[in-house]
Design an enzyme around this catalytic site. Structure first.
Site, short mmCIF file in Angstrom:
data_model
loop_
_atom_site.label_atom_id
_atom_site.label_comp_id
_atom_site.label_asym_id
_atom_site.label_seq_id
_atom_site.Cartn_x
_atom_site.Cartn_y
_atom_site.Cartn_z
N LYS A 88 23.66 9.16 5.69
CA LYS A 88 22.64 9.99 6.33
C LYS A 88 21.75 9.19 7.28
O LYS A 88 21.17 9.74 8.21
CB LYS A 88 21.82 10.71 5.27
CG LYS A 88 22.67 11.76 4.55
CD LYS A 88 21.87 12.75 3.76
CE LYS A 88 22.73 13.89 3.26
NZ LYS A 88 23.70 13.47 2.23
C1 LIG Z 1 24.87 14.16 1.89
C2 LIG Z 1 25.97 13.42 1.22
C3 LIG Z 1 27.28 13.94 1.14
C4 LIG Z 1 27.63 15.33 1.65
O1 LIG Z 1 27.58 15.42 3.04
P1 LIG Z 1 27.54 16.88 3.75
O2 LIG Z 1 27.22 16.57 5.17
O3 LIG Z 1 26.44 17.65 3.06
O4 LIG Z 1 28.87 17.50 3.56
C5 LIG Z 1 28.26 13.17 0.56
N1 LIG Z 1 27.99 11.94 0.06
C6 LIG Z 1 26.74 11.41 0.10
C7 LIG Z 1 26.50 10.07 -0.49
C8 LIG Z 1 25.69 12.12 0.69
O5 LIG Z 1 24.46 11.59 0.73
#
Ligand SMILES: *Cc1c(COP(=O)(O)O)cnc(C)c1O
Length: 479
Positions: A118
């Site tokens: 993220k």
């Molecule tokens: C947010 C997240 C996901 C999921 O990603 P999306 O964009 O919501 O599909 C998967 N793994 C981790 C570690 C995350 O922080």
């Protein structure tokens, strides 16, 4: 480039900076570009050279310039250069790939400040916000709810940004000790961590209630950084391009991506990269026990789950009951037919809690035209996969990445290599599952040493919207 809502694409579109600070469109839809910019073979070759000679920030500028025409080119380059530094991401390359055998690669996206992918989008968002708020001479109050990765990525991205303050709600006592320490150790008056006496859904409901008070919302300039924000999505398109270039030697090669998924944000960016013409043969969607999306790709039935049916798993960032970005993909799948889109999302889904595309011609396009396949994983699979990969290669992967590796290995025979599994977090964030799988913890990166021992800055709050409003109103606005 103009942006339109999935629910009313005939309406005049808005420029990038007008939707930068927005979540949902006013009609309840999601913003998408009027059409995806198509890249030629020459562009891809230029990007390969650019990445090699000038690095990730230069590639980011080139990709973004196709989507952003209301920020001057030099300013955009400055924004990208500030977002993607070796200092923040611990490597000059920012992202990279490594092999784990049988044609599988890990696509490393988690070297940012909070050790999850993220950061890739949030760091850019922080710079874009600061730039645009300065230009408009205004401030922003971000009110969010997090069960872990989003909140910390947002806080680290907004740190030191004078025009932004952050109020982040967390369910008291429910995040991993590492995740709590990461957020609560931040020492900045513009960042307010809040521990709500409730679960994650309560936190989300509080955000909704406070946003529902339009006068309060306007007075305090409330905004959000949730995963439906278009700028976050387009930031993610960049790393699909970069990983493609890292994993191939020439532009006639195709790759497969496997994506651990929750809200369909990450893989939606993969879909957009593919629509632009990045040579991606297949997009493999991996879920955990919360298999709303795997069910759709297997059957055509999209059935959102209630709270009681949403499992708390050991890959918690994928514990979702409905995928907030999914409407964007369905919009493309049904040929951008807004009437049909509204019927599905604003009527059927609201009334029945589900819709079923299995009988429609569009559903056969999921795989043939759009390249999607899916699979799911369980706690036992994650633990076994973490142990097996560690045994095989000496590499420790986090539980979310393990869901991706498990599904990629299951489907390996039908996928075109190389298969790039996106590493969405580092294992250090989820020690409990790592210890269960390996019998010992991972070595902790130096920069996270001892964070649990730092002073904690968190405000306890009852599950009460008025108390939250009083807290926001009583906290001074930044400059
Ligand atoms: C947010 C997240 C996901 C999921 O990603 P999306 O964009 O919501 O599909 C998967 N793994 C981790 C570690 C995350 O922080």
């Amino acid at each position: 480039m103009r942006y339109v809502s999935t629910r009313d694409p005939q309406k005049a579109g808005l420029p990038f900076c007008d939707i930068l600070l927005e979540g949902l469109a006013p009609d309840g839809g999601l913003y998408l570009p009027e059409s995806y910019p198509l890249i030629s073979a020459e562009t891809l070759a230029e990007w390969r050279e650019l990445l090699k000679t000038q690095g990730y920030a230069a590639l980011a500028t080139a990709v973004l310039s196709l989507y952003v025409d209301d920020i001057p080119a030099d300013d955009l380059a400055g924004i990208c250069a500030r977002a993607y530094t070796a200092e923040k991401f611990g490597t000059d390359d920012i992202v990279g790939v490594t092999e784990i055998g049988d044609g599988l690669l890990l696509g490393h996206l988690s070297n940012g400040p909070t050790a999850a992918f993220k950061d890739m989008a949030m760091q850019l968002l922080g710079e874009l916000f600061e730039y645009e708020l300065e230009r408009r001479d205004r401030t922003l109050t971000i009110l969010g709810a997090t069960s872990g990765d989003t909140g910390s990525a947002a806080e680290y991205a907004m740190l030191g940004k004078d025009r932004v303050r952050v109020f982040m709600l967390t369910p008291a006592g429910r995040m991993s000790p590492f995740q709590q320490a990461q957020m609560f150790s931040l020492d900045d008056p513009t960042i307010v961590n809040i521990a709500v006496d409730g679960v994650f859904d309560d936190c989300q409901d509080l955000v909704k209630t406070v946003n529902g008070d339009l006068a309060f919302k306007a007075e305090h300039r409330l905004g959000a950084v949730n995963s439906i924000n278009w700028a976050r999505l387009v930031a993610q398109v960049i790393y699909y391009v970069a990983l493609y270039l890292h994993a191939t030697e020439s532009d006639d090669q195709t790759v497969t991506f496997t994506v651990p998924s929750g809200n369909f944000g990450n893989i939606c960016a993969g879909h957009i990269a593919r629509e632009m013409g990045v040579p991606i043969s297949t997009l493999v969607l991996a879920t955990n026990e919360n298999d709303v999306l795997a069910e759709f790709f297997a059957t055509g039935l999209y059935r959102v789950r209630g709270t009681a049916e949403t499992h708390e798993t050991s890959s918690p960032s994928m514990d979702i009951s409905k995928a907030s970005n999914f409407e964007r993909f369905i919009f493309d799948l049904i040929g951008r037919d807004a009437g049909e889109l509204r019927r599905l999302f604003a009527e059927e889904l609201v009334r029945e809690g589900q819709f079923d595309l299995s009988g429609l011609p569009a559903f056969s396009r999921v795989r043939d035209r759009f390249g999607f396949v899916a699979g799911s994983s369980s706690h036992a699979d994650r633990v076994a996969t973490i142990a097996a990969e560690h045994e095989r290669t000496g590499v420790t992967i986090d539980p979310h990445t393990a869901d991706g590796v498990k599904v990629a290995r299951d489907l390996r025979a039908e996928l075109t290599p190389p298969v790039i599994v996106l590493e969405t977090a580092l294992p250090v964030k989820f020690s409990q599952t790592i210890v269960e799988a390996l019998g010992h913890d991972v070595e902790r990166p130096e920069r996270f040493a001892g964070i649990e021992d730092l002073p904690r800055r968190v405000v306890d709050l009852p599950n009460d919207a008025d108390a939250l409003k009083a807290l926001i109103a009583g906290t001074p606005q930044p400059a």
